[in-house]
Design a protein around this motif. Structure first.
Motif, PDB file in Angstrom:
ATOM      1  N   ILE A  58       0.861  -1.188   0.000  1.00  0.00           N
ATOM      2  CA  ILE A  58       0.000   0.000   0.000  1.00  0.00           C
ATOM      3  C   ILE A  58       0.893   1.232   0.000  1.00  0.00           C
ATOM      4  CG2 ILE A  58      -2.040  -0.992   1.143  1.00  0.00           C
ATOM      5  CD1 ILE A  58      -0.926  -0.041   3.801  1.00  0.00           C
ATOM      6  N   ASP A  59       0.344   2.351  -0.454  1.00  0.00           N
ATOM      7  CA  ASP A  59       1.116   3.591  -0.489  1.00  0.00           C
ATOM      8  C   ASP A  59       1.236   4.181   0.906  1.00  0.00           C
ATOM      9  OD1 ASP A  59       1.432   3.432  -3.232  1.00  0.00           O
ATOM     10  OD2 ASP A  59      -0.400   4.580  -3.647  1.00  0.00           O
ATOM     11  N   GLY A  60       2.290   4.951   1.081  1.00  0.00           N
ATOM     12  CA  GLY A  60       2.482   5.636   2.355  1.00  0.00           C
ATOM     13  C   GLY A  60       3.928   5.621   2.784  1.00  0.00           C
ATOM     14  N   ALA A  61       4.235   6.511   3.703  1.00  0.00           N
ATOM     15  CA  ALA A  61       5.593   6.602   4.238  1.00  0.00           C
ATOM     16  C   ALA A  61       5.864   5.456   5.204  1.00  0.00           C
ATOM     17  CB  ALA A  61       5.771   7.941   4.953  1.00  0.00           C
ATOM     18  N   ILE A  62       7.117   5.339   5.608  1.00  0.00           N
ATOM     19  CA  ILE A  62       7.536   4.384   6.638  1.00  0.00           C
ATOM     20  C   ILE A  62       8.059   5.189   7.824  1.00  0.00           C
ATOM     21  CG2 ILE A  62       9.010   2.392   7.143  1.00  0.00           C
ATOM     22  CD1 ILE A  62       6.970   2.002   4.828  1.00  0.00           C
ATOM     23  N   PHE A  63       7.673   4.798   9.023  1.00  0.00           N
ATOM     24  CA  PHE A  63       8.171   5.462  10.231  1.00  0.00           C
ATOM     25  C   PHE A  63       9.074   4.498  10.998  1.00  0.00           C
ATOM     26  CE2 PHE A  63       4.065   8.200  10.954  1.00  0.00           C
ATOM     27  CZ  PHE A  63       4.318   8.884   9.774  1.00  0.00           C
ATOM     28  N   ASP A  64      10.215   5.004  11.450  1.00  0.00           N
ATOM     29  CA  ASP A  64      11.079   4.283  12.390  1.00  0.00           C
ATOM     30  C   ASP A  64      11.055   5.091  13.678  1.00  0.00           C
ATOM     31  OD1 ASP A  64      13.094   3.088  13.871  1.00  0.00           O
ATOM     32  OD2 ASP A  64      14.728   3.666  12.524  1.00  0.00           O
ATOM     33  N   ASP A  82      11.853   4.053  -3.231  1.00  0.00           N
ATOM     34  CA  ASP A  82      10.604   4.710  -3.623  1.00  0.00           C
ATOM     35  C   ASP A  82       9.794   5.178  -2.418  1.00  0.00           C
ATOM     36  OD1 ASP A  82      10.246   2.016  -2.900  1.00  0.00           O
ATOM     37  OD2 ASP A  82       8.336   1.896  -3.970  1.00  0.00           O
ATOM     38  N   ARG A  83      10.263   4.897  -1.224  1.00  0.00           N
ATOM     39  CA  ARG A  83       9.552   5.292  -0.002  1.00  0.00           C
ATOM     40  C   ARG A  83      10.343   6.371   0.749  1.00  0.00           C
ATOM     41  NH1 ARG A  83       4.519   2.250   1.075  1.00  0.00           N
ATOM     42  NH2 ARG A  83       4.727   0.393  -0.233  1.00  0.00           N
ATOM     43  N   THR A  84       9.624   7.236   1.430  1.00  0.00           N
ATOM     44  CA  THR A  84      10.258   8.150   2.376  1.00  0.00           C
ATOM     45  C   THR A  84      10.159   7.534   3.760  1.00  0.00           C
ATOM     46  OG1 THR A  84       9.656  10.092   1.062  1.00  0.00           O
ATOM     47  CG2 THR A  84      10.260  10.473   3.357  1.00  0.00           C
ATOM     48  N   VAL A  85      11.293   7.480   4.442  1.00  0.00           N
ATOM     49  CA  VAL A  85      11.337   6.912   5.786  1.00  0.00           C
ATOM     50  C   VAL A  85      11.526   8.050   6.792  1.00  0.00           C
ATOM     51  CG1 VAL A  85      12.501   5.311   7.343  1.00  0.00           C
ATOM     52  CG2 VAL A  85      12.271   4.741   4.912  1.00  0.00           C
ATOM     53  N   VAL A 155      -2.247   4.478   7.710  1.00  0.00           N
ATOM     54  CA  VAL A 155      -3.321   4.477   6.719  1.00  0.00           C
ATOM     55  C   VAL A 155      -4.151   3.207   6.922  1.00  0.00           C
ATOM     56  CG1 VAL A 155      -1.932   5.784   5.055  1.00  0.00           C
ATOM     57  CG2 VAL A 155      -1.923   3.278   4.977  1.00  0.00           C
ATOM     58  N   SER A 156      -5.299   3.148   6.283  1.00  0.00           N
ATOM     59  CA  SER A 156      -6.121   1.940   6.338  1.00  0.00           C
ATOM     60  C   SER A 156      -5.307   0.749   5.821  1.00  0.00           C
ATOM     61  CB  SER A 156      -7.370   2.126   5.479  1.00  0.00           C
ATOM     62  OG  SER A 156      -8.154   0.966   5.481  1.00  0.00           O
ATOM     63  N   SER A 157      -5.299  -0.338   6.558  1.00  0.00           N
ATOM     64  CA  SER A 157      -4.513  -1.554   6.277  1.00  0.00           C
ATOM     65  C   SER A 157      -3.021  -1.365   6.508  1.00  0.00           C
ATOM     66  CB  SER A 157      -4.754  -2.067   4.847  1.00  0.00           C
ATOM     67  OG  SER A 157      -6.107  -2.437   4.669  1.00  0.00           O
ATOM     68  N   GLY A 158      -2.630  -0.240   7.096  1.00  0.00           N
ATOM     69  CA  GLY A 158      -1.224  -0.044   7.470  1.00  0.00           C
ATOM     70  C   GLY A 158      -0.828  -0.979   8.599  1.00  0.00           C
ATOM     71  N   GLU A 159       0.475  -1.151   8.779  1.00  0.00           N
ATOM     72  CA  GLU A 159       0.968  -2.153   9.730  1.00  0.00           C
ATOM     73  C   GLU A 159       1.969  -1.579  10.725  1.00  0.00           C
ATOM     74  OE1 GLU A 159       0.590  -5.835   6.507  1.00  0.00           O
ATOM     75  OE2 GLU A 159       2.561  -5.315   7.336  1.00  0.00           O
ATOM     76  N   LEU A 160       1.822  -1.968  11.966  1.00  0.00           N
ATOM     77  CA  LEU A 160       2.792  -1.679  13.022  1.00  0.00           C
ATOM     78  C   LEU A 160       3.634  -2.933  13.245  1.00  0.00           C
ATOM     79  CD1 LEU A 160       3.911  -0.025  15.456  1.00  0.00           C
ATOM     80  CD2 LEU A 160       2.016  -0.984  16.812  1.00  0.00           C
ATOM     81  N   TRP A 161       4.958  -2.774  13.184  1.00  0.00           N
ATOM     82  CA  TRP A 161       5.890  -3.882  13.420  1.00  0.00           C
ATOM     83  C   TRP A 161       6.702  -3.588  14.675  1.00  0.00           C
ATOM     84  CZ3 TRP A 161       7.197  -8.132   9.991  1.00  0.00           C
ATOM     85  CH2 TRP A 161       6.376  -8.220   8.868  1.00  0.00           C
ATOM     86  N   VAL A 162       6.641  -4.493  15.639  1.00  0.00           N
ATOM     87  CA  VAL A 162       7.289  -4.302  16.936  1.00  0.00           C
ATOM     88  C   VAL A 162       8.212  -5.479  17.223  1.00  0.00           C
ATOM     89  CG1 VAL A 162       6.906  -3.986  19.422  1.00  0.00           C
ATOM     90  CG2 VAL A 162       5.212  -3.118  17.780  1.00  0.00           C
ATOM     91  N   VAL A 163       9.417  -5.184  17.735  1.00  0.00           N
ATOM     92  CA  VAL A 163      10.255  -6.247  18.286  1.00  0.00           C
ATOM     93  C   VAL A 163      10.298  -6.063  19.797  1.00  0.00           C
ATOM     94  CG1 VAL A 163      12.408  -4.912  17.901  1.00  0.00           C
ATOM     95  CG2 VAL A 163      12.512  -7.384  18.296  1.00  0.00           C
TER      96      VAL A 163
END
Length: 200
Positions: A58-64, A82-85, A155-163
């Motif tokens: 899906i489109d959208g930025a990536i957050f760290d 192609d992504r802005t982080v 965004v809708s259907s966006g994902e949170l990834w946690v360690v």
């Protein structure tokens, strides 16, 4: 209270260190320092998260969030041009190191800034994915509050990834995320570390 990495202005005397590390097939030159998380090497949990992460379609930025000196955000940015982080940390010293490490390693598709959690992210910026190795020392209340903020910034259907380590609260993180997100999955377990993916 002893100074630690979850601090806006670390008081530890600066002692810069330089070393190289391979992430996602790229060799990175890192500068680290006293007062930042895992200054001697890329910590095991972050490495497991980097290797496990799969970009949502899906489109959208990536957050760290809680980027430290930058291994997660910079490695994801370098392999996804192609992504802005957006890379952020409460620790000013860590942010300065991330900015320097981005420059040294030629990573340009990043925005790096000081932020307590997601507080300094522009209101109109939404993420396709948010990655975090949360600051356990900050306490469960702070981390759960961050999970709430992450949900709102996806965004809708966006994902949170946690360690997170099992002994440091991985099961309670999963339970909390299940109350809020539509789909929660433990995608990896390695040496006590869990990689949790929560889909909005």
């Amino acid at each position: 209270m002893a100074d630690h990495y979850y601090t806006n202005k670390p008081q530890a005397e600066s002692k810069p260190r330089h070393w190289t590390f391979k992430l996602l097939g790229h060799s990175f030159s890192f500068e680290t320092d006293a007062g930042v998380f895992s200054k001697s090497e890329v910590d095991f949990g972050s490495r497991v998260l980097i290797d496990a992460f799969q970009m949502p379609d899906i489109d959208g930025a990536i957050f760290d969030v809680g980027c430290g000196y930058g291994p997660i955000g910079l490695s994801i940015a370098k392999t996804n041009l192609d992504r802005t982080v957006f890379m952020m940390d409460i620790n000013e010293r860590a942010v300065a190191l991330s900015q320097k490490n981005a420059q040294v390693n030629g990573v340009q598709n990043v925005r790096i800034f000081v932020s307590d959690g997601l507080s300094m992210v522009d209101k109109d910026v939404k993420a396709a994915a948010i990655l975090t190795n949360p600051p356990i020392r900050a306490g469960k209340e702070t981390i759960f509050r961050f999970y709430d903020g992450a949900y709102d910034k996806l965004v809708s259907s966006g994902e949170l990834w946690v360690v997170i380590q099992k002994k440091q609260g991985a099961p309670s993180t999963v339970s909390y995320l299940e109350e809020k997100f539509s789909e929660v999955e433990v995608v990896e377990k390695k040496k006590g570390y869990w990689i949790v993916r929560a889909k909005k």
